[in-house]
Design a protein around this motif. Structure first.
Motif, PDB file in Angstrom:
ATOM      1  N   LEU A 212       0.457  12.765   4.265  1.00 57.30           N
ATOM      2  CA  LEU A 212      -0.054  11.910   5.346  1.00 57.30           C
ATOM      3  C   LEU A 212       0.620  12.234   6.678  1.00 57.30           C
ATOM      4  O   LEU A 212      -0.039  12.274   7.721  1.00 57.30           O
TER       5      LEU A 212
ATOM      6  N   GLU B  76       0.833  -1.210   0.000  1.00 56.33           N
ATOM      7  CA  GLU B  76       0.000   0.000   0.000  1.00 56.33           C
ATOM      8  C   GLU B  76       0.864   1.256   0.000  1.00 56.33           C
ATOM      9  O   GLU B  76       0.644   2.178  -0.777  1.00 56.33           O
ATOM     10  N   TYR B  77       1.867   1.290   0.871  1.00 52.76           N
ATOM     11  CA  TYR B  77       2.688   2.493   0.975  1.00 52.76           C
ATOM     12  C   TYR B  77       3.653   2.643  -0.194  1.00 52.76           C
ATOM     13  O   TYR B  77       4.029   3.753  -0.550  1.00 52.76           O
ATOM     14  N   GLN B  78       4.049   1.553  -0.826  1.00 55.27           N
ATOM     15  CA  GLN B  78       4.925   1.647  -2.004  1.00 55.27           C
ATOM     16  C   GLN B  78       4.196   2.265  -3.187  1.00 55.27           C
ATOM     17  O   GLN B  78       4.829   2.849  -4.062  1.00 55.27           O
ATOM     18  N   SER B  79       2.874   2.143  -3.202  1.00 57.70           N
ATOM     19  CA  SER B  79       2.110   2.713  -4.319  1.00 57.70           C
ATOM     20  C   SER B  79       1.905   4.222  -4.171  1.00 57.70           C
ATOM     21  O   SER B  79       1.460   4.874  -5.098  1.00 57.70           O
ATOM     22  N   TYR B  80       2.225   4.795  -3.015  1.00 57.01           N
ATOM     23  CA  TYR B  80       2.043   6.224  -2.785  1.00 57.01           C
ATOM     24  C   TYR B  80       3.274   7.004  -3.244  1.00 57.01           C
ATOM     25  O   TYR B  80       4.410   6.550  -3.092  1.00 57.01           O
ATOM     26  N   SER B  81       3.055   8.210  -3.744  1.00 54.70           N
ATOM     27  CA  SER B  81       4.173   9.083  -4.105  1.00 54.70           C
ATOM     28  C   SER B  81       4.768   9.684  -2.829  1.00 54.70           C
ATOM     29  O   SER B  81       4.131   9.696  -1.767  1.00 54.70           O
TER      30      SER B  81
ATOM     31  N   PHE C  15       2.590  12.435  -1.453  1.00 53.00           N
ATOM     32  CA  PHE C  15       1.408  11.968  -0.728  1.00 53.00           C
ATOM     33  C   PHE C  15       1.790  11.460   0.658  1.00 53.00           C
ATOM     34  O   PHE C  15       1.069  11.700   1.633  1.00 53.00           O
ATOM     35  N   LEU C  16       2.912  10.761   0.762  1.00 53.57           N
ATOM     36  CA  LEU C  16       3.376  10.294   2.077  1.00 53.57           C
ATOM     37  C   LEU C  16       3.686  11.480   2.996  1.00 53.57           C
ATOM     38  O   LEU C  16       3.356  11.444   4.188  1.00 53.57           O
TER      39      LEU C  16
END
Length: 178
Positions: free
Chosen positions: A144, A132-137, A140-141
């Motif tokens: 968050l 899930e977190y690898q798919s975020y830029s 975006f992280l």
């Protein structure tokens, strides 16, 4: 004797309430984050009536129970790393200048969050979480993390309003009935 039995009863009730909140929250998507926050609020009466030490012991017991019983392990680990805050909040509030106090709170919050997620990703090997977190830029992280800090500040403000509300409105009713 009456004092210790009242303490055991209150701790038992608040601990059970925290576990039930965590369990119910594990069935809704936002519960991963809302559950630990709401469960932490259950510690307010224990902190106010018996101090941070007793609340910390209750937090340790509730954390262990949550790690065993709660199906949403991410939520249980978040509670493990952040559930201590209501018990420790009074210690932070002894720091008198507001800016250093806020910085100490935010540093502690961020250290706990990063430690929790490091543990979940590298020790517990939660593959679905890693994916899930690898798919975020990266942007975006970062967003968050910023939103997490804003949410923590709002949580701290809520605790600052709920604690006096308990002391002034709820505790007198409990003492009158007991």
């Amino acid at each position: 004797m009456k004092h210790s039995s009242a303490m055991i009863a209150l701790c038992g009730l608040m601990g059970a309430l925290a576990v039930v909140i965590m369990l119910l929250a594990s069935f809704i998507a936002i519960g991963t984050y809302a559950g630990p926050v709401l469960a932490g609020i259950a510690f307010i009466p224990v902190v106010c009536d018996y101090g941070g030490g007793i609340a910390a012991a209750l937090y340790a017991v509730v954390s262990a129970i949550c790690l065993i019983l709660i199906p949403d392990k991410e939520s249980a680990v978040i509670f493990l790393f952040l559930g201590w805050y209501p018990a420790a909040r009074a210690g932070f509030n002894k720091i008198k200048p507001k800016l250093p106090r806020l910085m100490a709170k935010l540093i502690s919050f961020n250290a706990a969050v990063f430690a929790a997620y490091w543990l979940m990703l590298h020790v517990f090997g939660m593959a679905e979480l890693a994916g899930e977190y690898q798919s975020y830029s990266a942007g975006f992280l970062l967003l968050l993390v910023i939103l997490g800090n804003v949410t923590f500040v709002v949580y701290d403000l809520a605790l600052s309003k709920l604690t006096p509300a308990y002391i002034l409105k709820i505790r007198p009713r409990l003492k009158k009935g007991g």
